[in-house]
Scaffold this motif. Sequence first.
Motif, PDB file in Angstrom:
ATOM      1  N   UNK A 186     -81.206 -16.206  16.879  1.00  0.00           N
ATOM      2  CA  UNK A 186     -82.161 -16.376  15.481  1.00  0.00           C
ATOM      3  C   UNK A 186     -82.476 -17.434  14.981  1.00  0.00           C
ATOM      4  N   UNK A 187     -81.477 -18.349  15.053  1.00  0.00           N
ATOM      5  CA  UNK A 187     -81.780 -19.912  14.648  1.00  0.00           C
ATOM      6  C   UNK A 187     -82.878 -20.523  15.487  1.00  0.00           C
ATOM      7  N   UNK A 188     -82.927 -20.220  16.600  1.00  0.00           N
ATOM      8  CA  UNK A 188     -83.891 -20.746  17.611  1.00  0.00           C
ATOM      9  C   UNK A 188     -85.261 -20.080  17.644  1.00  0.00           C
ATOM     10  N   UNK A 189     -85.168 -18.621  17.565  1.00  0.00           N
ATOM     11  CA  UNK A 189     -86.359 -17.621  17.780  1.00  0.00           C
ATOM     12  C   UNK A 189     -86.061 -16.919  16.427  1.00  0.00           C
ATOM     13  N   UNK A 190     -86.437 -17.393  15.195  1.00  0.00           N
ATOM     14  CA  UNK A 190     -86.295 -16.479  13.877  1.00  0.00           C
ATOM     15  C   UNK A 190     -87.316 -15.135  13.966  1.00  0.00           C
ATOM     16  N   UNK A 191     -88.316 -15.261  14.898  1.00  0.00           N
ATOM     17  CA  UNK A 191     -89.179 -14.147  14.622  1.00  0.00           C
ATOM     18  C   UNK A 191     -88.838 -13.021  15.627  1.00  0.00           C
ATOM     19  N   UNK A 192     -88.096 -13.329  16.480  1.00  0.00           N
ATOM     20  CA  UNK A 192     -87.530 -12.274  17.633  1.00  0.00           C
ATOM     21  C   UNK A 192     -86.416 -11.701  17.164  1.00  0.00           C
ATOM     22  N   UNK A 193     -86.187 -10.356  17.313  1.00  0.00           N
ATOM     23  CA  UNK A 193     -84.835  -9.569  17.123  1.00  0.00           C
ATOM     24  C   UNK A 193     -83.896  -9.901  18.195  1.00  0.00           C
ATOM     25  N   UNK A 194     -82.730 -10.190  18.032  1.00  0.00           N
ATOM     26  CA  UNK A 194     -81.695 -10.225  18.711  1.00  0.00           C
ATOM     27  C   UNK A 194     -81.217  -8.856  19.426  1.00  0.00           C
ATOM     28  N   UNK A 195     -81.244  -7.881  18.699  1.00  0.00           N
ATOM     29  CA  UNK A 195     -81.158  -6.566  19.230  1.00  0.00           C
ATOM     30  C   UNK A 195     -82.207  -5.850  18.663  1.00  0.00           C
ATOM     31  N   UNK A 196     -82.409  -4.497  19.418  1.00  0.00           N
ATOM     32  CA  UNK A 196     -83.656  -3.821  19.095  1.00  0.00           C
ATOM     33  C   UNK A 196     -83.592  -3.069  17.850  1.00  0.00           C
ATOM     34  N   UNK A 197     -82.279  -2.398  17.265  1.00  0.00           N
ATOM     35  CA  UNK A 197     -82.138  -1.829  16.177  1.00  0.00           C
ATOM     36  C   UNK A 197     -80.772  -1.152  15.889  1.00  0.00           C
ATOM     37  N   UNK A 198     -80.619  -0.359  14.953  1.00  0.00           N
ATOM     38  CA  UNK A 198     -79.196   0.141  14.653  1.00  0.00           C
ATOM     39  C   UNK A 198     -78.711   1.289  15.722  1.00  0.00           C
ATOM     40  N   UNK A 199     -79.782   1.975  16.286  1.00  0.00           N
ATOM     41  CA  UNK A 199     -79.123   2.996  17.007  1.00  0.00           C
ATOM     42  C   UNK A 199     -78.332   2.429  18.296  1.00  0.00           C
ATOM     43  N   UNK A 200     -79.062   1.882  19.170  1.00  0.00           N
ATOM     44  CA  UNK A 200     -78.205   1.412  20.386  1.00  0.00           C
ATOM     45  C   UNK A 200     -76.919   0.507  20.177  1.00  0.00           C
ATOM     46  N   UNK A 201     -77.023  -0.270  19.281  1.00  0.00           N
ATOM     47  CA  UNK A 201     -75.918  -1.039  19.029  1.00  0.00           C
ATOM     48  C   UNK A 201     -74.716  -0.142  18.473  1.00  0.00           C
ATOM     49  N   UNK A 202     -75.170   0.465  17.683  1.00  0.00           N
ATOM     50  CA  UNK A 202     -74.256   1.795  16.886  1.00  0.00           C
ATOM     51  C   UNK A 202     -73.660   2.524  18.081  1.00  0.00           C
ATOM     52  N   UNK A 203     -74.291   3.040  18.956  1.00  0.00           N
ATOM     53  CA  UNK A 203     -73.845   3.838  20.084  1.00  0.00           C
ATOM     54  C   UNK A 203     -72.883   3.230  21.107  1.00  0.00           C
ATOM     55  N   UNK A 204     -73.061   1.774  21.304  1.00  0.00           N
ATOM     56  CA  UNK A 204     -72.316   0.965  22.123  1.00  0.00           C
ATOM     57  C   UNK A 204     -71.034   1.075  21.658  1.00  0.00           C
ATOM     58  N   UNK A 205     -71.029   0.508  20.064  1.00  0.00           N
ATOM     59  CA  UNK A 205     -69.756   0.262  19.653  1.00  0.00           C
ATOM     60  C   UNK A 205     -68.915   1.231  19.526  1.00  0.00           C
ATOM     61  N   UNK A 206     -69.617   2.641  18.989  1.00  0.00           N
ATOM     62  CA  UNK A 206     -69.146   3.813  19.079  1.00  0.00           C
ATOM     63  C   UNK A 206     -68.411   4.457  20.228  1.00  0.00           C
ATOM     64  N   UNK A 207     -68.975   4.234  21.373  1.00  0.00           N
ATOM     65  CA  UNK A 207     -68.409   4.734  22.728  1.00  0.00           C
ATOM     66  C   UNK A 207     -67.030   4.096  23.064  1.00  0.00           C
ATOM     67  N   UNK A 208     -66.976   2.875  22.775  1.00  0.00           N
ATOM     68  CA  UNK A 208     -65.643   2.093  22.811  1.00  0.00           C
ATOM     69  C   UNK A 208     -64.679   2.482  21.767  1.00  0.00           C
ATOM     70  N   UNK A 209     -65.366   2.644  20.471  1.00  0.00           N
ATOM     71  CA  UNK A 209     -64.116   3.070  19.529  1.00  0.00           C
ATOM     72  C   UNK A 209     -63.868   4.535  19.797  1.00  0.00           C
TER      73      UNK A 209
END
Length: 427
Positions: A186-209
Amino acid sequence: MSAAACGSDEPPATGAATGAASAPAEKVEITLQTFGGGENFAYDEAVKTWNAANPNVQVKYVNLTDRFEDTYLPQVLQWLEAGSGAGDIIAMDEGAMGLMSARPQYFADLAQYGLDSRKADFPEYKWNTGVNKDGKLYALGTDIGGMAMCYRTDLFKQAGLPTGRDDVSKLWPDWNAYLETGKKFKAALPKVGFVDGANTVYNSVLAQEAGKNGGQVYFDQNQTLIVDKNPGVKAAFDYVATLSQAGLTAKLRSWTEEWNTAMQKGGFATMGCPSWMLGVISGTSGDANKGNWDVAAVPGGSGNWGGSWLMVPSQSKHPKEAAEVLNFLTGKEGHIAAFKEGGNFPSSIPAQQDPAVADAKNAYFNDAPSGPIFAASVAQLSPVFFGEKHAQVKAAVEEVLVGADQGSVKWADAWTRFVEEGVKAAG
C-alpha cells in the motif's frame, strides 16, 4: 487425505465412466446445471467428449449464475420443491450439502444405477457427504478445495516486492506477515487494493480456523448455531476487520461485475485461491493477463475451502442416463478434463494420482506447478461440518462483512450485526 487405496474407478455395467452410455431407444437430452464464475465447473471439454461418444444421450451444459448462496441455491430449491425446473443433473456447493442431505425425497438413489461401486475412488469424507440422512447415495464429488494465494506479478514488481512464487511465499508464513506485506504494498501503490475484499480473505482464514476448532464453522454436529461461540469465526472476522481498517482491501464484493473488472484491470494484487479459483481468475481475467498471475503458498499452511458434488433430482425424466453422465463427469476422465480446463483439483483419487494432475503446471499462471501445490494442500485437508442452514447463514453474515468493508456498516457495530444476522438466517 486419509485414502491409501488408489480406487477402482470401475464403471457400473453401463460403461459410463469410459464415456460410452448404454444407448437408449430414442435420443435423450440431459440438462446439466452448474454455477460459478470464470471457467466455473470447467466441463466444456468433458461434455464435448461425452456428446461425441453418445449421439443418443446429449448433454446440454448450462452455467446458471456466478452467485451460489443468494441466486443459484434459492432458485434450485424452488425447482426441487415445485417438482419441476431443475436439470437432470445439478451441481451443489459444499455449504448446501447439509440442506440437501436432509431432503432425500428430492434426489435419485445413485446406487440403483451402480454408482455405489465408486466408493474407493474418493476420500472418506467426500464420499460420506454424498450419502443422505436415509443412508442413500445421492451425490458424487467433483473438485476438492485445498488452498493457495494467487497474486499479480506485475503489481508486485511495481511495488518493489519479489515476484517469484517461492520468494513471495516466504513473505507471509502467517497471516500477520501477510498484513505487514500488505502495508508495504500500500505504501508503494496506494491506489491499488492489496486484497480484493472481505469475502475471499475471510473464507481463507475461516477455512484454516475450522480445522483448529473441530471442523466446525457456523453449526455444531447437533445442528446448533455456534456463530457467536466458535472462536474460529471470531478470529476470521477480527482479521478481516484489521485488514480492512488498515485500508488494504479494494472494497469489492465477490462475484460482481466490479470484482470481475478489477480482476481484469489490476485493481487488486492478491486473492485467496482454492484450486477452483484458478479457473475463475483465468476465465475472468482473459488472455491479456496470462502471466500476470501466479500462485504462492497461503499464509498459515493449508485449509479446506470449496468443493462440490453432482446429483440427479428425482424429477428427472431420464434418471438412468443422467446417472451415466454424472458417473462420467465424476470419474477419472471427467475430473482430469475439468482440472486441465479450469484448474479444479480432483477429489477422485485415481485422477489425483494421474501424471496429468500430479505433475501439472498451469500455463496461465506462469507455469505454476498447480498439481503439486494443491496436492500438498489437499493432503493436509481437514473435513469441515456444514449444518443444514450453513449456506443461508454464510450469505447473511458475509453481507455484514462486505457492508463494513465498504463503509455502510461501522466496524464498531459489525460483530453485533454479524451475529444478529446469522441468528436471523438460521431461523
